[in-house]
Design a protein around this motif. Structure first.
Motif: not given
Length: 216
Positions: A118, A122, A126, A156, A159
């Motif tokens: 990730l 990303p 993601r 993040d 996220l």
């Protein structure tokens, strides 16, 4: 490699420990009774593989053909070889998550395999985590929640929020525990954010709430 792993585990087997370990892990697959120090010693003794295809074949064979849980532990450890990590391993890590289907496998895959991917890719990982956050499989969902463990300031937040919110109402113990764990770890970096996040979600389970605020 495969023969060396199987032979090494058999040599270190402890029938008494095997029963204790199986009972503790509530595992349908039996154990040989090789605890972590023994597995670490075995890993150090194994021959080195420098070909990526042979490395992946060995891991997949040990995992898929395992008759004892320690074979999968060794496969999981071998899967972390940094020389060979790339985003094309995601389907394999997904297979390990879904077929392993228990916290002892999934937590390491989520935080130490999927998490680094990730960070490095990303744009690919993601969207997959967002998809997994609403998947029918609870272990994919747990992975989406805890994959950023240890990210600290690089977390993040959008996220994390999306993956937690997608699972706030789920009664599953492992999801509730995972939500609390992810928030508790992020609270070490952003305590105010976590406190506000929890306060804004009255529907958060008592377990998740307690874990999230444990050190605040």
């Amino acid at each position: 490699m495969i023969e060396a792993v199987r032979a090494g585990l058999e040599e270190r087997a402890d029938p008494v420990k095997a029963l204790e370990m199986q009972a503790y892990m509530k595992s349908g697959m039996p154990f040989l009774g090789v605890q972590k120090p023994g597995r670490v010693a075995l890993l150090k003794s194994l021959p080195q593989l420098h070909d990526r295809d042979k490395w992946l074949h060995a891991i997949q064979t040990l995992w898929r053909e395992a008759t004892y849980r320690e074979e999968r532990y060794i496969a999981l450890s071998l899967s972390g070889d940094r020389r060979f990590q790339s985003v094309d391993l995601l389907p394999w890590f997904d297979e390990m998550i879904v077929t392993g289907a228990w916290w002892d496998y999934v937590d390491e895959i989520a935080s130490k395999r999927v998490g680094p991917l990730l960070r490095s890719t990303p744009d690919v990982v993601r969207p997959l985590m967002l998809k997994w956050s609403v998947d029918a499989d609870r272990w994919r969902r747990r992975t989406s929640v805890i994959c950023q463990l240890g990210f600290k300031g690089a977390t993040d937040v959008e996220l994390l929020t999306a993956c937690v919110d997608a699972n706030v109402d789920d009664p599953d113990f492992f999801l509730r525990k995972g939500i609390g764990w992810a928030l508790r770890e992020f609270a070490k970096t952003e305590p105010g954010w976590v406190r506000s996040f929890v306060e804004a979600r009255p529907g958060l389970s008592p377990l998740s709430r307690r874990e999230a605020l444990k050190h605040l």
